[in-house]
Design a protein around this motif. Structure first.
Motif, PDB file in Angstrom:
ATOM      1  N   ASP A 146       5.264  -5.544  -7.886  1.00  0.00           N
ATOM      2  CA  ASP A 146       5.417  -4.546  -6.829  1.00  0.00           C
ATOM      3  C   ASP A 146       6.830  -3.983  -6.838  1.00  0.00           C
ATOM      4  N   GLY A 169       9.981  -2.490  -5.094  1.00  0.00           N
ATOM      5  CA  GLY A 169      10.697  -2.443  -3.821  1.00  0.00           C
ATOM      6  C   GLY A 169      10.100  -3.306  -2.729  1.00  0.00           C
ATOM      7  N   TYR A 170      10.342  -2.850  -1.487  1.00  0.00           N
ATOM      8  CA  TYR A 170       9.878  -3.596  -0.322  1.00  0.00           C
ATOM      9  C   TYR A 170       9.663  -2.626   0.831  1.00  0.00           C
ATOM     10  N   LEU A 171       8.977  -3.088   1.859  1.00  0.00           N
ATOM     11  CA  LEU A 171       8.770  -2.319   3.084  1.00  0.00           C
ATOM     12  C   LEU A 171       8.734  -3.302   4.238  1.00  0.00           C
ATOM     13  N   ARG A 172       9.633  -3.103   5.187  1.00  0.00           N
ATOM     14  CA  ARG A 172       9.698  -3.987   6.358  1.00  0.00           C
ATOM     15  C   ARG A 172       9.465  -3.142   7.615  1.00  0.00           C
ATOM     16  N   THR A 173       8.420  -3.481   8.372  1.00  0.00           N
ATOM     17  CA  THR A 173       8.071  -2.717   9.577  1.00  0.00           C
ATOM     18  C   THR A 173       7.931  -3.611  10.811  1.00  0.00           C
ATOM     19  N   GLY A 199      13.019  -0.050   3.789  1.00  0.00           N
ATOM     20  CA  GLY A 199      12.288  -0.236   2.549  1.00  0.00           C
ATOM     21  C   GLY A 199      12.813   0.652   1.453  1.00  0.00           C
ATOM     22  N   THR A 200      12.150   0.572   0.326  1.00  0.00           N
ATOM     23  CA  THR A 200      12.508   1.365  -0.836  1.00  0.00           C
ATOM     24  C   THR A 200      12.028   2.794  -0.614  1.00  0.00           C
ATOM     25  N   TYR A 236       4.179   3.879   4.445  1.00  0.00           N
ATOM     26  CA  TYR A 236       3.978   3.386   3.086  1.00  0.00           C
ATOM     27  C   TYR A 236       5.031   3.916   2.124  1.00  0.00           C
ATOM     28  N   ASN A 237       5.217   3.171   1.037  1.00  0.00           N
ATOM     29  CA  ASN A 237       6.020   3.629  -0.098  1.00  0.00           C
ATOM     30  C   ASN A 237       5.216   3.328  -1.355  1.00  0.00           C
ATOM     31  N   ASP A 277       4.465   0.826  -3.443  1.00  0.00           N
ATOM     32  CA  ASP A 277       3.570  -0.325  -3.594  1.00  0.00           C
ATOM     33  C   ASP A 277       3.283  -1.092  -2.302  1.00  0.00           C
ATOM     34  N   HIS A 278       3.724  -0.578  -1.164  1.00  0.00           N
ATOM     35  CA  HIS A 278       3.551  -1.309   0.089  1.00  0.00           C
ATOM     36  C   HIS A 278       3.072  -0.351   1.174  1.00  0.00           C
TER      37      HIS A 278
END
Length: 157
Positions: A28, A30-34, A73-74, A133-134, A136-137
């Motif tokens: 995956d 990057g990352y996504l933090r919500t 996130g990315t 979303y980005n 992959d997340h």
């Protein structure tokens, strides 16, 4: 004997190459933090009757929320409306129709309601669920924002 060592070395090298190729699976990006995602304030008042002499009335300016906070996130991070709760299913469908027509939008973490959309929406509360979303997340932010539609602007003294 020397040729046997070369073959063993070649087989070991071939085994390593195959091992590296098998271990390279899609990772995956990057990352996504919500977890802490929210709007402050978490609602937007929208009115049918706007003072024609006000800046909003003269410029046909839309109603705009504050930007969502707590999303990291990315880049690029994208936002879209994924659901609406209203007093009835028909009102939810009308809101989604206005979204698909571009009269309501979710852009860069801002929620924008045009005056045209405001005039078509009946009075009431609309609770929005956003998809963030980005590459992959993704995450759904359930009932993260409310739009309150009334006839007249609230008078604050």
């Amino acid at each position: 004997m020397n040729q046997m060592k070369k073959r063993i070395s070649l087989l070991c090298l071939l085994g390593l190459v195959i091992g590296f190729m098998v271990s390279c699976s899609k990772v995956d990006v990057g990352y996504l933090r919500t977890r802490d995602a929210s709007f402050h304030p978490d609602s937007l008042n929208v009115f049918h009757n706007i003072d024609p002499d006000s800046e909003r009335g003269k410029g046909n300016l839309p109603f705009v929320s504050t930007r969502i906070q707590g999303v990291a996130g990315t880049n690029p991070i994208n936002y879209e409306l994924s659901g609406v709760k209203a007093d009835s299913e028909e009102l939810s469908q009308l809101f989604m129709k206005l979204y698909k027509e571009g009269k309501v939008s979710v852009t860069g973490g801002l929620i924008v309601v045009t005056q045209e959309a405001a005039k078509q929406l009946p009075n009431g509360r609309y609770s929005l669920t956003l998809k963030v979303y980005n590459e992959d997340h993704s995450a759904d932010l359930k009932d993260v924002f409310k739009i309150v539609v009334t006839d007249d602007e609230l008078i604050v003294e």
